[in-house]
Scaffold this motif. Structure first.
Motif, PDB file in Angstrom:
ATOM      1  N   LYS A  11      13.024   4.295   0.268  1.00 54.34           N
ATOM      2  CA  LYS A  11      12.821   4.247  -1.188  1.00 54.34           C
ATOM      3  C   LYS A  11      11.830   3.123  -1.490  1.00 54.34           C
ATOM      4  O   LYS A  11      11.948   2.014  -0.943  1.00 54.34           O
ATOM      5  N   GLY A  37      11.528   3.368  -6.443  1.00 59.99           N
ATOM      6  CA  GLY A  37      12.579   4.355  -6.214  1.00 59.99           C
ATOM      7  C   GLY A  37      12.045   5.652  -5.644  1.00 59.99           C
ATOM      8  O   GLY A  37      12.816   6.471  -5.141  1.00 59.99           O
ATOM      9  N   GLU A  89      10.716   8.325  -3.133  1.00 56.85           N
ATOM     10  CA  GLU A  89      11.106   8.483  -1.733  1.00 56.85           C
ATOM     11  C   GLU A  89       9.915   8.836  -0.859  1.00 56.85           C
ATOM     12  O   GLU A  89       9.036   9.588  -1.273  1.00 56.85           O
TER      13      GLU A  89
END
Length: 148
Positions: free
Chosen positions: A90, A135, A137
Motif C-alpha cells: 500500500k 493507500g 495498492e
C-alpha cells in the motif's frame, strides 16, 4: 544521438525483459516493466548516471524489512517520482517530481513518512497522471523475486 554504454546496457536489459515477459508491477491501473534492485549494491546504484527512463518502465527497490526509508538523487539525471509502499504494498508516501542532483553528498534525501518495504521509482509526473493517492495498492506481476 550518441548513447552511452550505460544507456545501451539499460536498453538491452529492458528489451530482454520485455521479450521474456520480464518483471512488472501494476499501480494506479497501469502496468510498468521494472528493473529490480534487491541487494545493497543495486539499491545504492539505482538509476544513477542514466540520461532517460523509458516510458512505461521503472525501478522497484525491495528491502529486507519494513522500516523508514530515505532516498536521494545523487548522480541521478532524471527527475523522478519516488513512491514508498509498506509490507502490504500500500502506498504510504509519495515524493513527486524530485529533481536530479549533481551535488554529490550534498544532495538532499527524500524520506518516507511511514515505514516502507518497497520503493518504486517512475518518471516524474507519473503519480500525478495516475492520480495516485496514499493507500493505492501495487500489484506484483511475474518475475518479482520472492521476499527473503
Amino acid at each position: 544521438m550518441r548513447l552511452s554504454t550505460w544507456s545501451v546496457l539499460a536498453v538491452t536489459l529492458l528489451l530482454s525483459a520485455c521479450a521474456n515477459g520480464g518483471p512488472w508491477v501494476e499501480v494506479g491501473g497501469e502496468r510498468f516493466k521494472v528493473e529490480i534492485a534487491d541487494d545493497d549494491a543495486e539499491r545504492a546504484r539505482g538509476l544513477m548516471f542514466r540520461d532517460e527512463l523509458a516510458t512505461g518502465t521503472g525501478m522497484l527497490f525491495i528491502h529486507e524489512d519494513e522500516q523508514p526509508q530515505a532516498y536521494w538523487m545523487k548522480n541521478t539525471r532524471i527527475p523522478l517520482d519516488i513512491l514508498y509502499f509498506d509490507n502490504d504494498r500500500k502506498l504510504v508516501t509519495q515524493q513527486r517530481n524530485v529533481p536530479p542532483c549533481s551535488g554529490g553528498n550534498r544532495c538532499p534525501s527524500y524520506p518516507s513518512d511511514q515505514p516502507a518495504r518497497y520503493v518504486l521509482e517512475l518518471n516524474a509526473g507519473e503519480a500525478e497522471r495516475l492520480k495516485l493517492q496514499d493507500g493505492a495498492e501495487m500489484t506484483f506481476g511475474k518475475g518479482i523475486p520472492p521476499v527473503r
